[in-house]
Design a protein around this motif. Structure first.
Motif, PDB file in Angstrom:
ATOM      1  N   VAL A 165       0.846  -1.206   0.000  1.00 28.33           N
ATOM      2  CA  VAL A 165       0.000   0.000   0.000  1.00 28.33           C
ATOM      3  C   VAL A 165       0.875   1.247   0.000  1.00 28.33           C
ATOM      4  O   VAL A 165       0.678   2.169  -0.807  1.00 28.33           O
ATOM      5  N   ARG A 166       1.853   1.293   0.893  1.00 34.32           N
ATOM      6  CA  ARG A 166       2.749   2.460   0.952  1.00 34.32           C
ATOM      7  C   ARG A 166       3.568   2.569  -0.326  1.00 34.32           C
ATOM      8  O   ARG A 166       3.774   3.661  -0.862  1.00 34.32           O
ATOM      9  N   GLN A 167       4.035   1.446  -0.832  1.00 34.86           N
ATOM     10  CA  GLN A 167       4.828   1.474  -2.058  1.00 34.86           C
ATOM     11  C   GLN A 167       4.030   2.054  -3.224  1.00 34.86           C
ATOM     12  O   GLN A 167       4.547   2.855  -4.005  1.00 34.86           O
ATOM     13  N   ALA A 168       2.764   1.681  -3.329  1.00 32.55           N
ATOM     14  CA  ALA A 168       1.933   2.173  -4.434  1.00 32.55           C
ATOM     15  C   ALA A 168       1.735   3.675  -4.325  1.00 32.55           C
ATOM     16  O   ALA A 168       1.757   4.390  -5.339  1.00 32.55           O
ATOM     17  N   TRP A 169       1.533   4.185  -3.112  1.00 35.84           N
ATOM     18  CA  TRP A 169       1.313   5.623  -2.961  1.00 35.84           C
ATOM     19  C   TRP A 169       2.582   6.402  -3.302  1.00 35.84           C
ATOM     20  O   TRP A 169       2.528   7.425  -3.995  1.00 35.84           O
ATOM     21  N   VAL A 170       3.717   5.921  -2.853  1.00 35.47           N
ATOM     22  CA  VAL A 170       4.982   6.594  -3.171  1.00 35.47           C
ATOM     23  C   VAL A 170       5.220   6.572  -4.677  1.00 35.47           C
ATOM     24  O   VAL A 170       5.649   7.573  -5.273  1.00 35.47           O
ATOM     25  N   ARG A 171       4.908   5.460  -5.306  1.00 35.87           N
ATOM     26  CA  ARG A 171       5.087   5.350  -6.758  1.00 35.87           C
ATOM     27  C   ARG A 171       4.252   6.397  -7.495  1.00 35.87           C
ATOM     28  O   ARG A 171       4.673   6.939  -8.528  1.00 35.87           O
ATOM     29  N   SER A 172       3.085   6.732  -6.942  1.00 39.03           N
ATOM     30  CA  SER A 172       2.203   7.710  -7.598  1.00 39.03           C
ATOM     31  C   SER A 172       2.777   9.129  -7.582  1.00 39.03           C
ATOM     32  O   SER A 172       2.353   9.983  -8.360  1.00 39.03           O
ATOM     33  N   LEU A 173       3.738   9.401  -6.700  1.00 39.04           N
ATOM     34  CA  LEU A 173       4.309  10.749  -6.607  1.00 39.04           C
ATOM     35  C   LEU A 173       5.099  11.126  -7.859  1.00 39.04           C
ATOM     36  O   LEU A 173       5.362  12.309  -8.098  1.00 39.04           O
ATOM     37  N   ALA A 174       5.474  10.150  -8.660  1.00 38.60           N
ATOM     38  CA  ALA A 174       6.220  10.452  -9.881  1.00 38.60           C
ATOM     39  C   ALA A 174       5.432  11.357 -10.809  1.00 38.60           C
ATOM     40  O   ALA A 174       6.018  12.131 -11.592  1.00 38.60           O
ATOM     41  N   ALA A 175       4.100  11.320 -10.723  1.00 39.43           N
ATOM     42  CA  ALA A 175       3.265  12.162 -11.584  1.00 39.43           C
ATOM     43  C   ALA A 175       3.474  13.645 -11.315  1.00 39.43           C
ATOM     44  O   ALA A 175       3.137  14.484 -12.152  1.00 39.43           O
ATOM     45  N   LEU A 176       4.034  14.004 -10.165  1.00 37.58           N
ATOM     46  CA  LEU A 176       4.268  15.414  -9.831  1.00 37.58           C
ATOM     47  C   LEU A 176       5.390  16.014 -10.677  1.00 37.58           C
ATOM     48  O   LEU A 176       5.465  17.227 -10.828  1.00 37.58           O
ATOM     49  N   GLN A 177       6.300  15.189 -11.177  1.00 40.79           N
ATOM     50  CA  GLN A 177       7.450  15.624 -11.984  1.00 40.79           C
ATOM     51  C   GLN A 177       8.190  16.792 -11.316  1.00 40.79           C
ATOM     52  O   GLN A 177       8.333  17.884 -11.895  1.00 40.79           O
ATOM     53  N   PRO A 178       8.685  16.592 -10.090  1.00 38.07           N
ATOM     54  CA  PRO A 178       9.387  17.675  -9.389  1.00 38.07           C
ATOM     55  C   PRO A 178      10.714  18.015 -10.061  1.00 38.07           C
ATOM     56  O   PRO A 178      11.294  17.198 -10.784  1.00 38.07           O
ATOM     57  N   ASP A 179      11.199  19.216  -9.792  1.00 33.27           N
ATOM     58  CA  ASP A 179      12.508  19.623 -10.300  1.00 33.27           C
ATOM     59  C   ASP A 179      13.643  19.053  -9.459  1.00 33.27           C
ATOM     60  O   ASP A 179      14.776  18.926  -9.934  1.00 33.27           O
ATOM     61  N   LEU A 180      13.343  18.729  -8.205  1.00 31.11           N
ATOM     62  CA  LEU A 180      14.341  18.204  -7.281  1.00 31.11           C
ATOM     63  C   LEU A 180      13.623  17.328  -6.257  1.00 31.11           C
ATOM     64  O   LEU A 180      12.521  17.665  -5.808  1.00 31.11           O
ATOM     65  N   VAL A 181      14.243  16.199  -5.896  1.00 33.99           N
ATOM     66  CA  VAL A 181      13.719  15.331  -4.844  1.00 33.99           C
ATOM     67  C   VAL A 181      14.729  15.328  -3.698  1.00 33.99           C
ATOM     68  O   VAL A 181      15.931  15.119  -3.917  1.00 33.99           O
ATOM     69  N   VAL A 182      14.248  15.551  -2.481  1.00 29.72           N
ATOM     70  CA  VAL A 182      15.099  15.491  -1.292  1.00 29.72           C
ATOM     71  C   VAL A 182      14.539  14.422  -0.362  1.00 29.72           C
ATOM     72  O   VAL A 182      13.372  14.460   0.011  1.00 29.72           O
ATOM     73  N   ASN A 183      15.394  13.466  -0.013  1.00 33.50           N
ATOM     74  CA  ASN A 183      15.024  12.344   0.844  1.00 33.50           C
ATOM     75  C   ASN A 183      15.789  12.492   2.155  1.00 33.50           C
ATOM     76  O   ASN A 183      17.020  12.434   2.173  1.00 33.50           O
ATOM     77  N   THR A 184      15.060  12.657   3.279  1.00 35.16           N
ATOM     78  CA  THR A 184      15.722  12.901   4.554  1.00 35.16           C
ATOM     79  C   THR A 184      15.765  11.669   5.456  1.00 35.16           C
ATOM     80  O   THR A 184      15.779  11.779   6.679  1.00 35.16           O
ATOM     81  N   GLY A 185      15.806  10.468   4.859  1.00 32.57           N
ATOM     82  CA  GLY A 185      16.227   9.290   5.589  1.00 32.57           C
ATOM     83  C   GLY A 185      15.151   8.446   6.246  1.00 32.57           C
ATOM     84  O   GLY A 185      13.967   8.715   6.146  1.00 32.57           O
ATOM     85  N   ASP A 186      15.626   7.393   6.946  1.00 34.28           N
ATOM     86  CA  ASP A 186      14.795   6.344   7.537  1.00 34.28           C
ATOM     87  C   ASP A 186      13.946   5.681   6.448  1.00 34.28           C
ATOM     88  O   ASP A 186      12.716   5.667   6.498  1.00 34.28           O
ATOM     89  N   ASN A 187      14.628   5.079   5.485  1.00 35.33           N
ATOM     90  CA  ASN A 187      13.959   4.526   4.314  1.00 35.33           C
ATOM     91  C   ASN A 187      13.388   3.129   4.514  1.00 35.33           C
ATOM     92  O   ASN A 187      12.288   2.848   4.061  1.00 35.33           O
ATOM     93  N   HIS A 188      14.148   2.230   5.159  1.00 38.76           N
ATOM     94  CA  HIS A 188      13.735   0.824   5.169  1.00 38.76           C
ATOM     95  C   HIS A 188      13.689   0.284   6.597  1.00 38.76           C
ATOM     96  O   HIS A 188      14.387   0.745   7.497  1.00 38.76           O
ATOM     97  N   ALA A 189      12.825  -0.716   6.797  1.00 35.04           N
ATOM     98  CA  ALA A 189      12.607  -1.275   8.130  1.00 35.04           C
ATOM     99  C   ALA A 189      12.955  -2.759   8.210  1.00 35.04           C
ATOM    100  O   ALA A 189      12.836  -3.351   9.273  1.00 35.04           O
ATOM    101  N   ASP A 190      13.361  -3.353   7.099  1.00 34.35           N
ATOM    102  CA  ASP A 190      13.882  -4.721   7.151  1.00 34.35           C
ATOM    103  C   ASP A 190      14.941  -4.872   6.064  1.00 34.35           C
ATOM    104  O   ASP A 190      15.039  -4.050   5.147  1.00 34.35           O
ATOM    105  N   ALA A 191      15.743  -5.908   6.173  1.00 38.30           N
ATOM    106  CA  ALA A 191      16.916  -6.053   5.317  1.00 38.30           C
ATOM    107  C   ALA A 191      16.575  -6.281   3.852  1.00 38.30           C
ATOM    108  O   ALA A 191      17.411  -6.049   2.975  1.00 38.30           O
TER     109      ALA A 191
END
Length: 310
Positions: free
Chosen positions: A66-92
């Motif tokens: 569910v979370r993966q699908a919502w994040v994938r939908s953000l690509a439609a925004l076509q931002p000029d810059l993406v900033v990721n401030t961490g805590d990405n994954h919860a398992d190996a």
């Protein structure tokens, strides 16, 4: 049973039902994803707008589709810059899922810093401890990382994103010369701002500071050196809030009123009798620890910042 004990029993049952309903609501709300939009006047006069997508605190499990699908939908925004401030994954296994759901966003100009849950998998703790105040650890007390942050970082860099963990980089975006600088995770005392300290270059029109946890020592360094915008995550917006998204705790030393959203941070030197102020954006984040899977009056979020002329 006396009248008193009958009333007490009825009250306890009502409280139990109410508590269970609140817990169910908070558990369901962890997937009530929101896109927050802000206009930030930090560019020089006449500059073209720059649209920055801020993603933070995914805390992704490999099977959280569910979370993966919502994040994938953000690509439609076509931002000029993406900033990721961490805590990405919860398992190996989840680092590959992070790459997959970010998808074409990795083809946009981007930059990242690490949070503690890029290095260390979450472990079970009493969920009530979250309400008692910020957790605290030092880098010396940490064991060896048990999450594959190096693999995730290599995948980010291979696709063109910039590693800002104690690095400074320059980009030209929509005709504007932009400098980004960042620190490693301050929550586990892995930060050393001195490694990126100093004023931006003379030809830089926009300076952005990036960190995971908005501790004031890091914010002060960014503001002192003239960052126009500071970006952070970590707080989850409070995660458990009172009605009106009023945070109970921040899990760092920032004030509750600045736990998420757009505000300002001012560094002041009493000795030099001067101060500097930066715009500050703290993301409420998209996820939670898998051992505390709830959000109350604090929906998960990503943010789109439209930077415009002052």
């Amino acid at each position: 049973m006396t009248r008193f004990w009958k009333a007490a029993a009825s009250g306890a049952i009502a409280a139990g039902v109410s508590g269970a309903a609140t817990l169910a609501l908070a558990h369901a709300a962890r997937h009530d994803y929101q896109l927050r939009e802000y206009t930030v006047p930090v560019l020089p006069r006449g500059a073209l707008p720059i649209r920055v997508l801020h993603i933070s605190d995914l805390h992704l499990l490999h099977d959280d589709h569910v979370r993966q699908a919502w994040v994938r939908s953000l690509a439609a925004l076509q931002p000029d810059l993406v900033v990721n401030t961490g805590d990405n994954h919860a398992d190996a296994q989840a680092w590959r899922s992070v790459i997959d759901c970010l998808g074409v966003l990795l083809e946009r100009p981007g930059a990242f810093v690490w949070g503690s849950n890029d290095y260390f998998a979450p472990s079970f703790k009493n969920p009530a401890r979250y309400l008692l105040g910020p957790s605290s650890r030092t880098a010396d007390a940490d064991p060896e990382p048990d999450l594959p942050y190096e693999e995730l970082g290599s995948a980010f860099v291979e696709r063109g994103w910039h590693d800002l963990n104690h690095h400074r980089v320059r980009l030209r975006i929509n005709g504007t010369e932009v400098e980004l600088r960042g620190t490693d995770d301050a929550h586990h005392a892995r930060d050393d701002y001195s490694l990126v300290a100093g004023p931006p270059g003379d030809d830089v029109a926009l300076a952005i500071g990036v960190t995971h946890a908005p501790y004031r020592r890091v914010l002060d360094g960014f503001a002192r050196d003239g960052m126009d915008l500071i970006m952070a995550g970590h707080t989850h917006g409070g995660q458990v809030c009172l009605p009106g998204e009023r945070a109970v705790i921040t899990n760092c030393d920032i004030e509750r009123r600045r736990v998420k959203g757009l505000s300002r941070h001012t560094w002041t030197s009493t000795e030099q009798r001067r101060s500097r102020t930066s715009a500050l954006h703290v993301s409420g984040g998209l996820g939670t620890s898998p051992f505390a899977p709830y959000r109350l009056f604090c929906p998960p979020e990503a943010s789109l910042l439209t930077l415009v002329s002052r």
